[in-house]
Enzyme design. Structure first.
Site, PDB file in Angstrom:
ATOM      1  N   SER A 124       5.209  79.480  24.978  1.00 59.69           N
ATOM      2  CA  SER A 124       3.732  79.752  24.806  1.00 59.69           C
ATOM      3  C   SER A 124       2.819  79.096  25.934  1.00 59.69           C
ATOM      4  O   SER A 124       3.427  78.143  26.422  1.00 59.69           O
ATOM      5  CB  SER A 124       3.511  78.839  23.531  1.00 59.69           C
ATOM      6  OG  SER A 124       2.215  78.593  23.469  1.00 59.69           O
ATOM      7  N   TYR A 149       4.055  70.625  18.215  1.00 63.84           N
ATOM      8  CA  TYR A 149       4.452  71.982  18.498  1.00 63.84           C
ATOM      9  C   TYR A 149       4.663  72.420  20.114  1.00 63.84           C
ATOM     10  O   TYR A 149       5.706  72.878  20.279  1.00 63.84           O
ATOM     11  CB  TYR A 149       3.324  72.875  17.724  1.00 63.84           C
ATOM     12  CG  TYR A 149       3.544  74.536  18.149  1.00 63.84           C
ATOM     13  CD1 TYR A 149       4.355  75.205  17.485  1.00 63.84           C
ATOM     14  CD2 TYR A 149       2.517  75.045  19.032  1.00 63.84           C
ATOM     15  CE1 TYR A 149       4.645  76.457  18.215  1.00 63.84           C
ATOM     16  CE2 TYR A 149       2.750  76.236  19.716  1.00 63.84           C
ATOM     17  CZ  TYR A 149       3.677  77.254  19.039  1.00 63.84           C
ATOM     18  OH  TYR A 149       3.924  78.374  19.322  1.00 63.84           O
ATOM     19  N   LYS A 153       8.214  73.443  22.222  1.00 70.65           N
ATOM     20  CA  LYS A 153       8.530  74.832  22.978  1.00 70.65           C
ATOM     21  C   LYS A 153       8.984  74.002  24.482  1.00 70.65           C
ATOM     22  O   LYS A 153       9.898  74.715  25.113  1.00 70.65           O
ATOM     23  CB  LYS A 153       7.084  75.286  23.241  1.00 70.65           C
ATOM     24  CG  LYS A 153       6.645  76.139  22.123  1.00 70.65           C
ATOM     25  CD  LYS A 153       7.493  77.342  21.359  1.00 70.65           C
ATOM     26  CE  LYS A 153       7.301  78.014  20.395  1.00 70.65           C
ATOM     27  NZ  LYS A 153       8.185  78.645  19.698  1.00 70.65           N
TER      28      LYS A 153
HETATM   29  P1  NAD Z   1       5.931  83.820  12.344  1.00 71.38           P
HETATM   30  O1  NAD Z   1       5.642  82.576  11.400  1.00 71.38           O
HETATM   31  O2  NAD Z   1       5.124  85.033  11.893  1.00 71.38           O
HETATM   32  O3  NAD Z   1       7.200  84.162  12.625  1.00 71.38           O
HETATM   33  C1  NAD Z   1       8.124  83.081  12.872  1.00 71.38           C
HETATM   34  C2  NAD Z   1       9.284  83.449  11.715  1.00 71.38           C
HETATM   35  O4  NAD Z   1      10.421  82.356  11.928  1.00 71.38           O
HETATM   36  C3  NAD Z   1       8.809  83.317  10.324  1.00 71.38           C
HETATM   37  O5  NAD Z   1       9.247  84.795   9.602  1.00 71.38           O
HETATM   38  C4  NAD Z   1       9.664  82.527   9.688  1.00 71.38           C
HETATM   39  O6  NAD Z   1       9.685  82.647   8.060  1.00 71.38           O
HETATM   40  C5  NAD Z   1      10.814  82.123  10.387  1.00 71.38           C
HETATM   41  N1  NAD Z   1      11.167  80.966  10.295  1.00 71.38           N
HETATM   42  C6  NAD Z   1      10.790  79.411  10.724  1.00 71.38           C
HETATM   43  N2  NAD Z   1      11.863  78.583  10.617  1.00 71.38           N
HETATM   44  C7  NAD Z   1      13.127  79.257  10.424  1.00 71.38           C
HETATM   45  C8  NAD Z   1      14.321  78.655  10.246  1.00 71.38           C
HETATM   46  N3  NAD Z   1      14.557  77.646  10.230  1.00 71.38           N
HETATM   47  N4  NAD Z   1      15.476  79.570  10.031  1.00 71.38           N
HETATM   48  C9  NAD Z   1      15.079  80.988   9.852  1.00 71.38           C
HETATM   49  N5  NAD Z   1      13.790  81.685  10.002  1.00 71.38           N
HETATM   50  C10 NAD Z   1      12.572  80.639  10.232  1.00 71.38           C
HETATM   51  O7  NAD Z   1       5.182  83.384  13.968  1.00 71.38           O
HETATM   52  P2  NAD Z   1       5.044  84.461  14.785  1.00 71.38           P
HETATM   53  O8  NAD Z   1       3.461  84.350  15.398  1.00 71.38           O
HETATM   54  O9  NAD Z   1       5.593  85.849  14.875  1.00 71.38           O
HETATM   55  O10 NAD Z   1       5.501  83.516  16.060  1.00 71.38           O
HETATM   56  C11 NAD Z   1       6.932  84.142  16.451  1.00 71.38           C
HETATM   57  C12 NAD Z   1       7.245  82.960  17.611  1.00 71.38           C
HETATM   58  O11 NAD Z   1       6.399  83.016  18.595  1.00 71.38           O
HETATM   59  C13 NAD Z   1       7.245  81.468  17.304  1.00 71.38           C
HETATM   60  O12 NAD Z   1       8.307  80.831  17.835  1.00 71.38           O
HETATM   61  C14 NAD Z   1       6.104  80.877  17.550  1.00 71.38           C
HETATM   62  O13 NAD Z   1       6.039  79.625  18.052  1.00 71.38           O
HETATM   63  C15 NAD Z   1       5.968  81.817  19.042  1.00 71.38           C
HETATM   64  N6  NAD Z   1       4.533  81.948  19.330  1.00 71.38           N
HETATM   65  C16 NAD Z   1       3.427  82.406  18.843  1.00 71.38           C
HETATM   66  C17 NAD Z   1       2.284  82.717  19.134  1.00 71.38           C
HETATM   67  C18 NAD Z   1       1.315  83.089  18.226  1.00 71.38           C
HETATM   68  O14 NAD Z   1      -0.115  82.849  18.533  1.00 71.38           O
HETATM   69  N7  NAD Z   1       1.682  83.798  16.835  1.00 71.38           N
HETATM   70  C19 NAD Z   1       1.913  82.295  20.289  1.00 71.38           C
HETATM   71  C20 NAD Z   1       2.890  81.543  21.217  1.00 71.38           C
HETATM   72  C21 NAD Z   1       4.111  81.457  20.767  1.00 71.38           C
END
Ligand code: NAD
Ligand code: UDP
Length: 339
Positions: A124, A149, A153
């Site tokens: 991120s 958080y 990362k």
């Molecule tokens: P999201 O919550 O929709 O997807 C994350 C998925 O991981 C979910 O489906 C959740 O059920 C699953 N998960 C969490 N812990 C788990 C575990 N222990 N075992 C199995 N599954 C697990 O989030 P997203 O927006 O799709 O983000 C995906 C990734 O990108 C994340 O790592 C997030 O930190 C990163 N990210 C997101 C953003 C954003 O703005 N959406 C920005 C930067 C980074």
């Protein structure tokens, strides 16, 4: 390639599954559905017309996840799974460290045991920290984390860098996302937050659909062009395609490969509200509120490295991002819940 997608039922994961399948790759998905729905998996299968194995396992359960590696010959992993709510991470740091770090450790140990040498990780823009100058460039060091958080990362980036040193042939692609929004053009998958959304776009979409009354704009006294916060919004499909090219170009190249995935330009909160109003066809109501603790005034990506080395850049503009979010919101006003 056969790709294990962790967190593949989530917002970015589900869109990336679509793009991987459409690019001709095979996928295996693991997700414990803590922040997502099995309906997203079915929707990906519906959009692409392709079936794939889905394991509803928690990555903290290493013994269960071992089965995935036993039953599938995995070429590379894309690791989306994790908890991502910044505010919640401040209240529950141990939960965030346990989940995000513990699941990554289990995954990396399984990858080592099964000789899987390539990982693409969801990092991120927050890793640049509060003091970084804009635009953020990959050559800048990681800054001081602004939340547990963000710290998780940074720690995972470090873990992967260490693993590259330790394991000959290991490739780690660290993708630093800016602000992913939008939805698949079909309107069948999109962002589906639990409860009242924390992020701007899902909030605006719920005001547009009448579920919420008005948008709260968190501060209009920032040193930005209209006083409201500026972010680099990127269409989730563009982001998903960035994963496909990163994987295709870098999975076989040992080393650390670090890329910003952003559009390279910022929009203010009021500009986003305007763009969404245009997509909906009427002015959406908003109210200026106090600043939200911990928010930075403005940041956006320098996207040049991804363009030069991966041949990737974002294609969709803010109008398209809002139109696609709105289509998803109209087709699925309660996300995956009601279906
Ligand atoms: P999201 O919550 O929709 O997807 C994350 C998925 O991981 C979910 O489906 C959740 O059920 C699953 N998960 C969490 N812990 C788990 C575990 N222990 N075992 C199995 N599954 C697990 O989030 P997203 O927006 O799709 O983000 C995906 C990734 O990108 C994340 O790592 C997030 O930190 C990163 N990210 C997101 C953003 C954003 O703005 N959406 C920005 C930067 C980074
Ligand atoms: N924001 C806002 N109202 C909201 C949610 C967010 O004004 O209901 C602002 C926030 O202050 C920031 C921008 O919108 O300037 C993007 O916030 P978001 O939470 O979507 O992403 P962040 O960049 O904070 O991770």
């Amino acid at each position: 390639m056969k790709i294990l997608v962790t967190g593949g039922a989530g917002f970015i994961g589900s869109h990336t599954c679509v793009e991987l399948l459409e690019a001709g790759h095979d996928i295996v998905v693991v997700d414990n559905l803590v922040n997502s729905s099995r309906k997203a998996i079915e929707a990906v299968q519906g959009i692409t017309g392709r079936k794939f194995p889905f394991y509803e396992y928690d990555l903290l359960d290493k013994a269960a996840c071992k089965e995935i590696f036993e039953q599938n010959t995995i070429d590379a992993v894309i690791h989306f799974a994790g908890l991502k709510a910044v505010g919640e991470s401040v209240e529950k740091p141990l939960l965030y460290y346990r989940n995000n770090l513990g699941s990554t450790l289990n995954l990396l140990e399984l990858m080592r045991d099964y000789s899987v040498n390539s990982i693409v990780f969801s990092s991120s823009a927050t890793v640049y920290g509060a003091e970084a100058s804009i635009p953020y460039v990959e050559s800048m060091p990681r800054g001081k984390a602004t939340s547990p958080y963000g710290a998780s990362k940074q720690m995972i980036e470090q873990m992967l860098e260490d693993q590259v040193v330790a394991e000959a042939g290991f490739s780690a692609v660290l993708l630093r996302y800016f602000n992913p929004i939008g939805a698949h053009e079909s309107g069948e998958i999109g962002e589906d937050p639990n409860g009242i959304p924390n992020n701007l776009l899902p909030y605006v979409a719920q005001v547009a659909s009448g579920k919420l009354e008005q948008i709260g704009v968190f501060g209009n006294d920032y040193p930005t062009r209209d006083g409201t916060g500026v972010r680099d919004y990127i269409h989730v499909t563009d982001l998903a395609r960035g994963h496909v090219v990163a994987l295709e170009k870098k999975a076989a190249q040992p080393g650390v490969h670090l890329y910003n995935l952003g559009a390279g330009r910022g929009y203010s909160v009021l500009e986003v509200v305007d763009a969404f109003s245009t997509a909906v066809g009427r002015k959406l109501p908003y109210k200026i509120m106090p600043r939200r603790a911990g928010d930075l005034p403005e940041y956006y990506a320098d996207p040049v490295k991804a363009k030069n080395e991966l041949g990737w850049q974002s294609e969709y503009d803010i109008g398209r991002m809002c139109a696609d979010t709105w289509r998803w919101q109209q087709k699925h006003p309660n996300g995956f819940e009601e279906e």
